[in-house]
Design a protein around this motif. Structure first.
Motif, PDB file in Angstrom:
ATOM      1  N   LEU A  85      -6.452  -3.106  -7.364  1.00 35.74           N
ATOM      2  CA  LEU A  85      -6.326  -2.117  -6.283  1.00 35.74           C
ATOM      3  C   LEU A  85      -7.649  -1.953  -5.550  1.00 35.74           C
ATOM      4  N   GLU A 114      -9.249   1.066  -3.192  1.00 32.71           N
ATOM      5  CA  GLU A 114      -9.090   2.413  -2.642  1.00 32.71           C
ATOM      6  C   GLU A 114      -9.762   2.502  -1.273  1.00 32.71           C
ATOM      7  N   SER A 121      -4.052   5.240   2.111  1.00 33.55           N
ATOM      8  CA  SER A 121      -3.437   4.857   0.842  1.00 33.55           C
ATOM      9  C   SER A 121      -4.148   3.644   0.250  1.00 33.55           C
ATOM     10  N   THR A 122      -4.021   3.520  -1.054  1.00 36.91           N
ATOM     11  CA  THR A 122      -4.663   2.424  -1.781  1.00 36.91           C
ATOM     12  C   THR A 122      -3.908   1.116  -1.543  1.00 36.91           C
ATOM     13  N   VAL A 123      -4.680   0.016  -1.423  1.00 30.33           N
ATOM     14  CA  VAL A 123      -4.073  -1.311  -1.263  1.00 30.33           C
ATOM     15  C   VAL A 123      -3.951  -1.953  -2.651  1.00 30.33           C
ATOM     16  N   TYR A 124      -2.734  -2.406  -2.988  1.00 37.56           N
ATOM     17  CA  TYR A 124      -2.481  -3.053  -4.277  1.00 37.56           C
ATOM     18  C   TYR A 124      -2.258  -4.555  -4.060  1.00 37.56           C
ATOM     19  N   TRP A 147       0.818  -1.221   0.000  1.00 44.25           N
ATOM     20  CA  TRP A 147       0.000   0.000   0.000  1.00 44.25           C
ATOM     21  C   TRP A 147       0.849   1.267   0.000  1.00 44.25           C
TER      22      TRP A 147
END
Length: 233
Positions: free
Chosen positions: A64, A66, A71-74, A32
């Motif tokens: 991803l 959001e 922060s975005t989780v990938y 992230w």
């Protein structure tokens, strides 16, 4: 996430963003990092990072999630990587080749062969060539020794040359008939007995010569004997 290093089919910026994410990911492929952090690590602008992330998602290797205010989780899945095909504008698409079809030549007239109404005649046994399986080679040798063994040299065994000569005799055709083949063993018995009445073949001649098994099983000599060419000698 070392599997990401071997992946091909992407641009340099896209590969840089992928490697940066993979370097931050745990064993399950989750990470992230912020766009700003990725930009700093890859020396790319934030806009270039965002475009690369979008492309990686389209290629199936990245997804991803959001989160509001965070922060975005990938999620990185190298096994799902399928790079999208490049799309070309319609105007740039290659035109199909122009195929010129030659004018076909006029057909040749067909020749129709009418079937013959005459029945097909299968060759009889006497019209086909004799083979070794139908020729009693050994019995012919025994007959020779039995009839002429006391007058001429005995034949103690058959050679391949003897067999070839006997086979040629069975294929000898005189006046339209296979006289040797059709006569069978009776022909050979009659031939050998007739030789007993021919002094020339038994050795009564000025050359001190006498016939033997090989001589009497030669087709040309049988024909001469039947034509009487040894009678007056």
């Amino acid at each position: 996430m070392s599997a990401c290093w071997a992946l091909q089919g992407m641009s340099g910026p896209q590969k840089s963003v992928l490697i940066s994410l993979a370097d931050n990911a745990n064993d399950e492929g989750f990470c992230w990092p912020s766009v700003a952090k990725i930009s700093k690590r890859t020396c790319l602008s934030e806009r270039a990072v965002q475009n690369s992330i979008k492309w990686l998602c389209t290629a199936g290797i990245l997804s991803l999630q959001e989160r509001m205010g965070r922060s975005t989780v990938y999620t990185i899945t190298p096994a799902s990587y399928a790079p999208p095909q490049e799309m070309h504008p319609a105007g740039d698409a290659p035109q199909p080749p122009h195929v010129v079809h030659p004018t076909p030549a006029p057909r040749a007239p067909r020749t129709v062969i009418e079937p013959s109404l005459e029945p097909i005649k299968s060759p009889s046994a006497s019209e086909t060539s004799a083979d070794d399986e139908t020729i009693p080679h050994e019995k012919i040798r025994e007959l020779y020794n039995q009839v002429l063994g006391g007058k001429l040299a005995r034949c103690l065994g058959l050679t391949e040359k003897h067999r070839r000569k006997i086979r040629a005799c069975h294929n000898l055709k005189l006046e339209g008939k296979f006289v040797v083949r059709e006569g069978g063993l009776s022909f050979w018995e009659g031939l050998f007995n007739d030789v007993l009445d021919c002094p020339f073949l038994l050795g009564t001649n000025n050359r001190a010569w006498a016939a033997d098994f090989e001589f009497l099983t030669t087709a040309a000599n049988i024909q001469k004997f039947m034509e009487g060419k040894y009678d007056a000698r």
